[in-house]
Write a protein that holds these residues in place. Sequence first.
Motif, PDB file in Angstrom:
ATOM      1  N   CYS B  23       0.811  -1.221   0.000  1.00 21.30           N
ATOM      2  CA  CYS B  23       0.000   0.000   0.000  1.00 21.30           C
ATOM      3  C   CYS B  23       0.842   1.268   0.000  1.00 21.30           C
ATOM      4  O   CYS B  23       0.295   2.363   0.136  1.00 21.30           O
ATOM      5  CB  CYS B  23      -0.917   0.004   1.210  1.00 21.30           C
ATOM      6  SG  CYS B  23      -2.193  -1.256   1.107  1.00 21.30           S
ATOM      7  N   GLY B  25       2.061   3.159  -2.113  1.00 16.48           N
ATOM      8  CA  GLY B  25       1.756   4.249  -3.027  1.00 16.48           C
ATOM      9  C   GLY B  25       0.468   4.987  -2.706  1.00 16.48           C
ATOM     10  O   GLY B  25       0.114   5.955  -3.384  1.00 16.48           O
ATOM     11  N   TYR B  26      -0.258   4.534  -1.690  1.00 14.75           N
ATOM     12  CA  TYR B  26      -1.561   5.145  -1.441  1.00 14.75           C
ATOM     13  C   TYR B  26      -1.473   6.467  -0.691  1.00 14.75           C
ATOM     14  O   TYR B  26      -2.239   7.395  -0.966  1.00 14.75           O
ATOM     15  CB  TYR B  26      -2.434   4.193  -0.616  1.00 14.75           C
ATOM     16  CG  TYR B  26      -3.130   3.133  -1.447  1.00 14.75           C
ATOM     17  CD1 TYR B  26      -3.206   1.807  -1.008  1.00 14.75           C
ATOM     18  CD2 TYR B  26      -3.730   3.450  -2.655  1.00 14.75           C
ATOM     19  CE1 TYR B  26      -3.853   0.841  -1.751  1.00 14.75           C
ATOM     20  CE2 TYR B  26      -4.372   2.485  -3.413  1.00 14.75           C
ATOM     21  CZ  TYR B  26      -4.435   1.184  -2.956  1.00 14.75           C
ATOM     22  OH  TYR B  26      -5.076   0.231  -3.690  1.00 14.75           O
ATOM     23  N   TYR B  61      -7.710  -0.643   2.868  1.00 11.66           N
ATOM     24  CA  TYR B  61      -8.589  -1.709   3.359  1.00 11.66           C
ATOM     25  C   TYR B  61      -9.003  -2.639   2.225  1.00 11.66           C
ATOM     26  O   TYR B  61      -8.977  -3.857   2.352  1.00 11.66           O
ATOM     27  CB  TYR B  61      -9.820  -1.093   4.025  1.00 11.66           C
ATOM     28  CG  TYR B  61     -10.844  -2.111   4.445  1.00 11.66           C
ATOM     29  CD1 TYR B  61     -11.972  -2.337   3.677  1.00 11.66           C
ATOM     30  CD2 TYR B  61     -10.653  -2.871   5.592  1.00 11.66           C
ATOM     31  CE1 TYR B  61     -12.901  -3.303   4.061  1.00 11.66           C
ATOM     32  CE2 TYR B  61     -11.578  -3.827   5.975  1.00 11.66           C
ATOM     33  CZ  TYR B  61     -12.703  -4.033   5.200  1.00 11.66           C
ATOM     34  OH  TYR B  61     -13.612  -4.988   5.560  1.00 11.66           O
ATOM     35  N   TYR B  62      -9.366  -2.060   1.079  1.00  8.41           N
ATOM     36  CA  TYR B  62      -9.855  -2.891  -0.024  1.00  8.41           C
ATOM     37  C   TYR B  62      -8.718  -3.562  -0.773  1.00  8.41           C
ATOM     38  O   TYR B  62      -8.920  -4.561  -1.451  1.00  8.41           O
ATOM     39  CB  TYR B  62     -10.710  -2.045  -0.975  1.00  8.41           C
ATOM     40  CG  TYR B  62     -11.951  -1.546  -0.288  1.00  8.41           C
ATOM     41  CD1 TYR B  62     -12.065  -0.219   0.115  1.00  8.41           C
ATOM     42  CD2 TYR B  62     -13.008  -2.409   0.001  1.00  8.41           C
ATOM     43  CE1 TYR B  62     -13.191   0.237   0.785  1.00  8.41           C
ATOM     44  CE2 TYR B  62     -14.134  -1.963   0.656  1.00  8.41           C
ATOM     45  CZ  TYR B  62     -14.218  -0.642   1.054  1.00  8.41           C
ATOM     46  OH  TYR B  62     -15.326  -0.195   1.718  1.00  8.41           O
ATOM     47  N   ALA B  63      -7.498  -3.024  -0.629  1.00  9.44           N
ATOM     48  CA  ALA B  63      -6.351  -3.646  -1.297  1.00  9.44           C
ATOM     49  C   ALA B  63      -5.743  -4.757  -0.462  1.00  9.44           C
ATOM     50  O   ALA B  63      -4.917  -5.518  -0.963  1.00  9.44           O
ATOM     51  CB  ALA B  63      -5.281  -2.581  -1.557  1.00  9.44           C
ATOM     52  N   CYS B  64      -6.131  -4.841   0.790  1.00  8.40           N
ATOM     53  CA  CYS B  64      -5.441  -5.714   1.729  1.00  8.40           C
ATOM     54  C   CYS B  64      -5.943  -7.150   1.645  1.00  8.40           C
ATOM     55  O   CYS B  64      -7.146  -7.403   1.771  1.00  8.40           O
ATOM     56  CB  CYS B  64      -5.634  -5.185   3.149  1.00  8.40           C
ATOM     57  SG  CYS B  64      -4.745  -6.134   4.385  1.00  8.40           S
ATOM     58  N   MET B  65      -4.999  -8.095   1.455  1.00 16.39           N
ATOM     59  CA  MET B  65      -5.405  -9.498   1.392  1.00 16.39           C
ATOM     60  C   MET B  65      -5.519 -10.093   2.793  1.00 16.39           C
ATOM     61  O   MET B  65      -5.849 -11.261   2.964  1.00 16.39           O
ATOM     62  CB  MET B  65      -4.438 -10.333   0.546  1.00 16.39           C
ATOM     63  CG  MET B  65      -2.959 -10.136   0.793  1.00 16.39           C
ATOM     64  SD  MET B  65      -2.331  -8.538   0.266  1.00 16.39           S
ATOM     65  CE  MET B  65      -0.597  -8.922   0.100  1.00 16.39           C
ATOM     66  N   THR B  67      -7.407  -8.678   5.414  1.00 21.09           N
ATOM     67  CA  THR B  67      -8.551  -8.221   6.203  1.00 21.09           C
ATOM     68  C   THR B  67      -9.358  -9.423   6.677  1.00 21.09           C
ATOM     69  O   THR B  67      -9.307 -10.484   6.068  1.00 21.09           O
ATOM     70  CB  THR B  67      -9.456  -7.298   5.377  1.00 21.09           C
ATOM     71  OG1 THR B  67      -9.787  -7.954   4.144  1.00 21.09           O
ATOM     72  CG2 THR B  67      -8.771  -5.986   5.061  1.00 21.09           C
ATOM     73  N   GLY B 204      -6.384   8.507  -2.066  1.00 18.92           N
ATOM     74  CA  GLY B 204      -6.250   7.072  -2.324  1.00 18.92           C
ATOM     75  C   GLY B 204      -5.183   6.766  -3.349  1.00 18.92           C
ATOM     76  O   GLY B 204      -5.326   5.852  -4.151  1.00 18.92           O
ATOM     77  N   GLY B 205      -4.105   7.543  -3.327  1.00 17.90           N
ATOM     78  CA  GLY B 205      -3.022   7.296  -4.265  1.00 17.90           C
ATOM     79  C   GLY B 205      -3.295   7.872  -5.637  1.00 17.90           C
ATOM     80  O   GLY B 205      -2.569   7.617  -6.589  1.00 17.90           O
ATOM     81  N   PRO B 207      -6.724   8.101  -7.579  1.00 20.22           N
ATOM     82  CA  PRO B 207      -8.084   8.040  -8.096  1.00 20.22           C
ATOM     83  C   PRO B 207      -9.159   8.509  -7.111  1.00 20.22           C
ATOM     84  O   PRO B 207     -10.297   8.669  -7.507  1.00 20.22           O
ATOM     85  CB  PRO B 207      -8.288   6.558  -8.412  1.00 20.22           C
ATOM     86  CG  PRO B 207      -7.223   5.836  -7.709  1.00 20.22           C
ATOM     87  CD  PRO B 207      -6.119   6.772  -7.424  1.00 20.22           C
ATOM     88  N   GLU B 214     -16.079   0.369  -2.238  1.00 21.91           N
ATOM     89  CA  GLU B 214     -14.752  -0.003  -2.703  1.00 21.91           C
ATOM     90  C   GLU B 214     -14.281   0.849  -3.868  1.00 21.91           C
ATOM     91  O   GLU B 214     -13.098   1.082  -4.048  1.00 21.91           O
ATOM     92  CB  GLU B 214     -14.802  -1.483  -3.088  1.00 21.91           C
ATOM     93  CG  GLU B 214     -13.558  -2.024  -3.688  1.00 21.91           C
ATOM     94  CD  GLU B 214     -13.788  -3.427  -4.238  1.00 21.91           C
ATOM     95  OE1 GLU B 214     -14.226  -4.287  -3.464  1.00 21.91           O
ATOM     96  OE2 GLU B 214     -13.558  -3.624  -5.445  1.00 21.91           O
ATOM     97  N   ARG B 215     -15.206   1.301  -4.675  1.00 19.11           N
ATOM     98  CA  ARG B 215     -14.818   2.005  -5.900  1.00 19.11           C
ATOM     99  C   ARG B 215     -14.235   3.378  -5.581  1.00 19.11           C
ATOM    100  O   ARG B 215     -14.840   4.154  -4.835  1.00 19.11           O
ATOM    101  CB  ARG B 215     -16.035   2.152  -6.802  1.00 19.11           C
ATOM    102  CG  ARG B 215     -15.673   2.390  -8.236  1.00 19.11           C
ATOM    103  CD  ARG B 215     -16.876   2.365  -9.159  1.00 19.11           C
ATOM    104  NE  ARG B 215     -18.070   1.839  -8.561  1.00 19.11           N
ATOM    105  CZ  ARG B 215     -19.282   2.323  -8.778  1.00 19.11           C
ATOM    106  NH1 ARG B 215     -19.433   3.352  -9.576  1.00 19.11           N
ATOM    107  NH2 ARG B 215     -20.335   1.775  -8.216  1.00 19.11           N
ATOM    108  N   PRO B 216     -13.053   3.719  -6.124  1.00 22.09           N
ATOM    109  CA  PRO B 216     -12.472   5.034  -5.855  1.00 22.09           C
ATOM    110  C   PRO B 216     -13.373   6.143  -6.387  1.00 22.09           C
ATOM    111  O   PRO B 216     -13.951   6.025  -7.458  1.00 22.09           O
ATOM    112  CB  PRO B 216     -11.146   5.019  -6.632  1.00 22.09           C
ATOM    113  CG  PRO B 216     -10.880   3.607  -6.965  1.00 22.09           C
ATOM    114  CD  PRO B 216     -12.206   2.915  -7.021  1.00 22.09           C
TER     115      PRO B 216
END
Lengths: 482, 368
Positions: B23, B25-26, B61-65, B67, B204-205, B207, B214-216
């Motif tokens: 994460c 780059g976020y 949170y949504y990028a994390c495998m 959670t 969010g980096g 976007p 979840e959608r930016p």
Amino acid sequence: MIWGVSGQADGVGADARWGAAEEYHVIVIGGGHAALSAALSARQTAGRVLVLERAPLHMRGGNSRHTRNIRCAHDAGDAYLTAEYGEDEFLDDLRRVGGGRLNGALARFAIRESKTLPAWMVVQGARWQPALRGTLSLARTNRFFLGGGKALLNAYYETCRRRGVAVRYEAPVEDVLVAGRRAEGVVVGRGGRRGVGGGRAVVVASGGFEANLEWLRRYWGDAVDNFAVRGTPYNDGMVLAALLNKGARQVGDPRGFHAIAVDARAPKFDGGIATRLDSIPFGIVVNRAGERFSDEGEDLWPKRYATWGGRVAAQPGQIAYSIVDAKAVRCFLPPLYEPFQAGSIGALAALVQIDPQALLRTVDAYNRATAGNTAFRADVLDGLHTSGLHPPKSNWARPIDRPPFYALPLRPGITFTYMGVGVDETARIVDRQGLPFANLYAAGEIMSGNILESGYLAGFGMTIGGVFGRLAGRGAAMHAAE
Amino acid sequence: MPQSDLFQEAQRQLVVCNACRYCEGYCAVFPALEIRQTFTSGDIGDVTYLANLCHDCRACYYACMYTPPHEFAVNIPKVLSEVRQASYRRHTWPPRFGGMFTTPGTALWAAGAAVVAVVGLAFWLSGPPRVFGLHLEPGAFYQVVPYWAMVVPGLAVFCWWLGVWAAGGVRFWRETAGDGHAPPALGALAAAVRDALTMRWLGGGGPGCAYPGERPSRGRGILHAFVFYGFLAALASTTLAAIYQDLLDRVPPYPLLSAPVVLGTLGGVAMLGGTAGMLIAKARSDRAPAADAMARLDYAFVITLGLASMSGLLTLALRATHAMGLTLVVHLGVVAALFVTAPYGKFVHVVYRFLALVRYRLEQRAEG
């Protein structure tokens, strides 16, 4: 070739109705990077595309969710890459890790196709970030996904939704129905029921079989109980077995797998990147008898890390310990689990159940062999080697003498298996005679063994998935349109 | 959970992040994390700093495998929100008022009491005939509430508000000093101001926030800009009015196209729209990365801001009617409530997040 579909959906959301007699133009088995690349590629021309992901939504994407970058040839640097990475150099890198067994033609094809892949990926929703700090060797060659592989997949799934690609979760494909050299449909198990689905073309992107401990046990015996499976527990090779059963050609060493050294305390499945350890070059590695067995300083870590899984796997009990002292603490990424720590080598040995005398003997012999070594440099091959020690340590050989002393326990962590199905240059699966099936394609780990039968180059798995996924999707859609 | 458990849990999760780093780059939190840790746990100051640097964009949170339901159970937005809320409580002054961060109900009662007090005071001082009278002449507002009755309490509350914010800021700065290596640098301050004004780390980096789902999306950043700049415009309007009044001898009510009225109107409309949008988005937002403790504070703050702008716009709209007096005293009451409770609610994030940004820019400079 239209089949009615039987079996009811178990109702996972409005999208999940598998009932109704309907046929898809392209069915994609799998929900990872290769699969979604195929689905999005197919959707560019095909009207009805279906993705069958066997995992639940929160585990979707197979091992792609654990990845972080992709290796593509490029002519110049840009905002995310420091400089060019030519096709010839790329091929050379592949040859050197492949140990001589590389399908040159297919490799060259993949490398050439990789040049146009990043731009295509951006259209599908991919976003980049600069190379992670501490991965200097990759900043020129590998493009990192913003947020990593799972974020990439999230973007792809969102694109699938926007473009009307149907996605079913918890939809394991149990069999592929084949007549002659044509695939006629898939058998999907959901909620205890089985449904049969028809499609004009099928793309298989369901990964390797590294999570199938019973399959691995056939080759490795009980050692399997000491392996960690770094990724998804869903890669049990069910579809691979079905395809081999239906006459698909087998490629790659059945016993072959790519593995690294992970912390022995890692979860049995799905530990991912966080469990890897990078301390090996900065100390010594001993087995449970307290003896060294391999050159810890053989080469730069990015070129060697992929070999230590196998080295640890060969040791008794598939366990080893990376022993470092206080000097080495800042040389490697902070580990996930607290290392064992003690003020003396003897006390450290006791903590990890190694005979203290044995470990002391090993450390003393090593320290004597490093006498006078002072010009240490962590980031390059510093040539600081041991004298008269077997096995030698060729670089970074400083004495281990400053407390506290640390032990990081290591086990083999399997990333993927090499054995898969043979494909031709259009990504169609071929049979044992080498003749392609008419409408059956493969992409991703299930066919990566066609190019590399052993060895690994960071980021190349995603390259294969992207190149062959895009290719298979296009081919499947064209076939479906005939 | 008890504070020490909370810090241990936050530390545990941050150790996983530090071993993964995808994460990076976020936002600023991950680079800041990476220069901090070795084997041993960081201290409370480090975790507090990172928590206040976080802007709750939720991309990680949504990028994390890892959670939940993964056994590593990493949920950075939620745990850092909880640490933030605990840090607001810990740094406030006087310390016994810290409870308002846990039970915003108390703050709301205090706010309500402030409103009632102002309204009651106005009726007592001026009497109902005055309050409900029609006032169109210059100085109309002061017929309802005398000038001194606006200015003196107003300044008192203003000083109280800034004083408590400053005290909290100093305590936060000391707690997060860490090794204290970073020398002061004006450029770092300027960079932090830029980061704050552009809400850079809510992106969010690039976007946008992963919000409400979840959608930016850039929506939340835009809503925040409306509220933030709307507030500044309203503040500017009041300040300008004071200048007109006291230095230029021009007495309200001011013409519709005058600077105070235009600024106040634009500010009020922006805040009203922004807070309404925020409430709608928040009601639809994903609960999983949210902390209840913070959500309560958020609602209290956003609603109070919305009421302040609504009552202000109403006062303007009805200033030439018999209702002016009532709308004016209600507006003054809500504004009083807003600033009396400003040090004890979500409003304090201005101080701590900004100071965290300053610290971030200072240490990035020191790292080179």
